[in-house]
Design a protein around this motif. Structure first.
Motif, PDB file in Angstrom:
ATOM      1  N   PHE A   1       0.835  -1.199   0.000  1.00 21.12           N
ATOM      2  CA  PHE A   1       0.000   0.000   0.000  1.00 21.12           C
ATOM      3  C   PHE A   1       0.873   1.253   0.000  1.00 21.12           C
ATOM      4  CE2 PHE A   1      -3.605  -2.385   2.349  1.00 21.12           C
ATOM      5  CZ  PHE A   1      -4.237  -2.680   1.157  1.00 21.12           C
ATOM      6  N   LYS A   2       1.946   1.227   0.797  1.00 25.33           N
ATOM      7  CA  LYS A   2       2.784   2.414   0.907  1.00 25.33           C
ATOM      8  C   LYS A   2       3.518   2.696  -0.396  1.00 25.33           C
ATOM      9  CE  LYS A   2       5.697   4.785   4.231  1.00 25.33           C
ATOM     10  NZ  LYS A   2       6.392   4.685   5.537  1.00 25.33           N
ATOM     11  N   LEU A   3       4.004   1.649  -1.059  1.00 24.87           N
ATOM     12  CA  LEU A   3       4.653   1.847  -2.351  1.00 24.87           C
ATOM     13  C   LEU A   3       3.708   2.524  -3.342  1.00 24.87           C
ATOM     14  CD1 LEU A   3       6.666  -1.459  -2.891  1.00 24.87           C
ATOM     15  CD2 LEU A   3       7.610   0.852  -2.789  1.00 24.87           C
ATOM     16  N   ALA A   4       2.468   2.024  -3.386  1.00 20.66           N
ATOM     17  CA  ALA A   4       1.491   2.597  -4.315  1.00 20.66           C
ATOM     18  C   ALA A   4       1.086   4.001  -3.892  1.00 20.66           C
ATOM     19  CB  ALA A   4       0.265   1.693  -4.412  1.00 20.66           C
ATOM     20  N   ALA A   5       0.911   4.197  -2.589  1.00 22.78           N
ATOM     21  CA  ALA A   5       0.502   5.511  -2.090  1.00 22.78           C
ATOM     22  C   ALA A   5       1.567   6.561  -2.385  1.00 22.78           C
ATOM     23  CB  ALA A   5       0.229   5.442  -0.587  1.00 22.78           C
ATOM     24  N   GLU A   6       2.823   6.190  -2.203  1.00 21.70           N
ATOM     25  CA  GLU A   6       3.906   7.144  -2.457  1.00 21.70           C
ATOM     26  C   GLU A   6       4.046   7.475  -3.940  1.00 21.70           C
ATOM     27  OE1 GLU A   6       7.154   5.175  -0.533  1.00 21.70           O
ATOM     28  OE2 GLU A   6       6.757   6.155   1.404  1.00 21.70           O
ATOM     29  N   SER A   7       3.437   6.642  -4.788  1.00 23.82           N
ATOM     30  CA  SER A   7       3.421   6.929  -6.229  1.00 23.82           C
ATOM     31  C   SER A   7       2.175   7.701  -6.646  1.00 23.82           C
ATOM     32  CB  SER A   7       3.518   5.620  -7.027  1.00 23.82           C
ATOM     33  OG  SER A   7       4.776   5.011  -6.826  1.00 23.82           O
ATOM     34  N   GLY A   8       1.340   8.062  -5.652  1.00 26.23           N
ATOM     35  CA  GLY A   8       0.194   8.918  -5.947  1.00 26.23           C
ATOM     36  C   GLY A   8      -1.129   8.211  -6.123  1.00 26.23           C
ATOM     37  N   ASP A   9      -1.223   6.919  -5.782  1.00 23.56           N
ATOM     38  CA  ASP A   9      -2.484   6.185  -5.933  1.00 23.56           C
ATOM     39  C   ASP A   9      -3.398   6.486  -4.749  1.00 23.56           C
ATOM     40  OD1 ASP A   9      -4.281   3.682  -5.463  1.00 23.56           O
ATOM     41  OD2 ASP A   9      -3.561   3.435  -7.523  1.00 23.56           O
ATOM     42  N   ASP A  10      -4.517   7.183  -5.000  1.00 22.36           N
ATOM     43  CA  ASP A  10      -5.374   7.615  -3.903  1.00 22.36           C
ATOM     44  C   ASP A  10      -6.079   6.450  -3.209  1.00 22.36           C
ATOM     45  OD1 ASP A  10      -6.840   7.829  -6.567  1.00 22.36           O
ATOM     46  OD2 ASP A  10      -8.540   8.011  -5.204  1.00 22.36           O
ATOM     47  N   ALA A  11      -6.407   5.373  -3.955  1.00 17.03           N
ATOM     48  CA  ALA A  11      -7.031   4.211  -3.319  1.00 17.03           C
ATOM     49  C   ALA A  11      -6.061   3.563  -2.340  1.00 17.03           C
ATOM     50  CB  ALA A  11      -7.476   3.208  -4.376  1.00 17.03           C
ATOM     51  N   ALA A  12      -4.788   3.493  -2.717  1.00 17.54           N
ATOM     52  CA  ALA A  12      -3.780   2.933  -1.817  1.00 17.54           C
ATOM     53  C   ALA A  12      -3.592   3.823  -0.595  1.00 17.54           C
ATOM     54  CB  ALA A  12      -2.456   2.754  -2.556  1.00 17.54           C
ATOM     55  N   MET A  13      -3.686   5.143  -0.785  1.00 13.98           N
ATOM     56  CA  MET A  13      -3.585   6.057   0.352  1.00 13.98           C
ATOM     57  C   MET A  13      -4.678   5.776   1.371  1.00 13.98           C
ATOM     58  SD  MET A  13      -2.828   9.653  -1.629  1.00 13.98           S
ATOM     59  CE  MET A  13      -1.443   9.826  -2.757  1.00 13.98           C
ATOM     60  N   VAL A  14      -5.895   5.544   0.887  1.00 13.84           N
ATOM     61  CA  VAL A  14      -7.010   5.241   1.779  1.00 13.84           C
ATOM     62  C   VAL A  14      -6.773   3.905   2.490  1.00 13.84           C
ATOM     63  CG1 VAL A  14      -9.471   4.672   1.885  1.00 13.84           C
ATOM     64  CG2 VAL A  14      -8.689   6.614   0.520  1.00 13.84           C
ATOM     65  N   ASN A  15      -6.328   2.893   1.747  1.00 15.96           N
ATOM     66  CA  ASN A  15      -6.060   1.592   2.356  1.00 15.96           C
ATOM     67  C   ASN A  15      -4.976   1.702   3.419  1.00 15.96           C
ATOM     68  OD1 ASN A  15      -7.942   0.091   0.876  1.00 15.96           O
ATOM     69  ND2 ASN A  15      -6.537  -0.161  -0.832  1.00 15.96           N
ATOM     70  N   LEU A  16      -3.942   2.489   3.132  1.00  8.63           N
ATOM     71  CA  LEU A  16      -2.866   2.684   4.090  1.00  8.63           C
ATOM     72  C   LEU A  16      -3.386   3.412   5.328  1.00  8.63           C
ATOM     73  CD1 LEU A  16       0.180   2.376   4.611  1.00  8.63           C
ATOM     74  CD2 LEU A  16       0.525   4.545   3.403  1.00  8.63           C
ATOM     75  N   ALA A  17      -4.176   4.451   5.107  1.00  6.91           N
ATOM     76  CA  ALA A  17      -4.733   5.209   6.225  1.00  6.91           C
ATOM     77  C   ALA A  17      -5.606   4.329   7.111  1.00  6.91           C
ATOM     78  CB  ALA A  17      -5.541   6.390   5.699  1.00  6.91           C
ATOM     79  N   CYS A  18      -6.403   3.470   6.492  1.00  4.21           N
ATOM     80  CA  CYS A  18      -7.289   2.587   7.266  1.00  4.21           C
ATOM     81  C   CYS A  18      -6.487   1.639   8.147  1.00  4.21           C
ATOM     82  CB  CYS A  18      -8.188   1.792   6.326  1.00  4.21           C
ATOM     83  SG  CYS A  18      -9.504   2.751   5.565  1.00  4.21           S
ATOM     84  N   ASN A  19      -5.375   1.139   7.627  1.00  8.42           N
ATOM     85  CA  ASN A  19      -4.528   0.245   8.424  1.00  8.42           C
ATOM     86  C   ASN A  19      -3.919   0.982   9.605  1.00  8.42           C
ATOM     87  OD1 ASN A  19      -3.712  -2.722   7.288  1.00  8.42           O
ATOM     88  ND2 ASN A  19      -4.514  -1.425   5.656  1.00  8.42           N
ATOM     89  N   TYR A  20      -3.437   2.202   9.382  1.00 11.31           N
ATOM     90  CA  TYR A  20      -2.880   2.975  10.487  1.00 11.31           C
ATOM     91  C   TYR A  20      -3.972   3.386  11.481  1.00 11.31           C
ATOM     92  CZ  TYR A  20       1.715   3.523   8.285  1.00 11.31           C
ATOM     93  OH  TYR A  20       2.967   3.300   7.752  1.00 11.31           O
TER      94      TYR A  20
END
Length: 231
Positions: free
Chosen positions: A119-138
């Protein structure tokens, strides 16, 4: 908005010559019935030809075909394998999907640490869905594998919200309403709630706590969304 793909003799010729992008596009034509009769078996066949050439978009598509059992037998392990092939080549949507599979234990052993890594790899590349998934885990935390970190959760919700992700906008409204990872702030709550609901302006700034009480059902709905998204 991308231009729809349509079957043509030229596209078929390019695919038959071994062009992986043409093979993937031909697979989409067969899958959607654009310019040719829909044929899921042919869609999977051409998609595999491109995927076997290490074309990440085709590997991602083939992963979804296996997830849904379209033109191939439903097989989440095979799906995970194809998502991984694309993910290690930097294909951002595949990184997000692989993270989700690790989070759910679908096709791979359940592993929260691996899920967050992808999730973090994708989020750091700008994927907003991955950002949400990462946020939910945290936001919830996953024991020692993923310590709860509400400030990180709010940070990633904000990044995705600024990209227009509605769930993230609801997330920021939720966080500001209760002071989770950010200061409790009724104006920020109203701003993000309005964005999530597609309103042109925020609810009246003068109603303060009253307006927050009126929106408690929506806040609880946001919370239930986050929890359900974590499986």
């Amino acid at each position: 908005m991308s231009t729809p793909l349509y079957y043509s003799p030229e596209l078929l010729r390019q695919a038959q010559s071994g062009d992986p992008e043409a093979q993937k596009n031909l697979a989409l034509c067969y899958g959607d019935g654009n310019g040719i009769a829909r044929d899921n078996l042919e869609a999977a066949n051409w998609c595999r030809k491109a995927a076997d050439q290490n074309f990440p978009d085709a590997q991602f598509l083939l992963g979804h075909l296996y997830m849904e059992g379209i033109g191939v037998g439903k097989n989440s392990t095979a799906a995970a394998n194809w998502f991984r092939k694309a993910a290690v080549r930097g294909h951002v949507p595949s990184q997000n999907m692989l993270g989700k599979l690790y989070g759910d234990g679908d096709g791979v052993p359940q592993d929260a640490r691996e899920a967050v890594k992808w999730f973090k790899l994708a989020a750091e590349s700008g994927d907003d869905a991955a950002m949400v998934n990462l946020a939910c885990n945290y936001l919830e935390g996953k024991g020692d594998a993923v310590p709860k970190d509400v400030k990180e959760a709010a940070k990633w919700f904000r990044k995705a919200a600024d990209l227009g992700n509605v769930i993230a906008q609801e997330g920021m409204a939720y966080c500001h309403s209760l002071g989770i990872g950010v200061p409790q702030d009724s104006r920020e709550f109203q701003k993000y709630f309005a964005k999530a609901r597609g309103l042109e302006t925020s609810p009246s700034q003068g109603r303060g706590c009253l307006i927050m009480l009126l929106f408690i059902p929506a806040m609880l709905f946001c919370a239930s969304k986050f929890i359900s998204s974590l499986g």
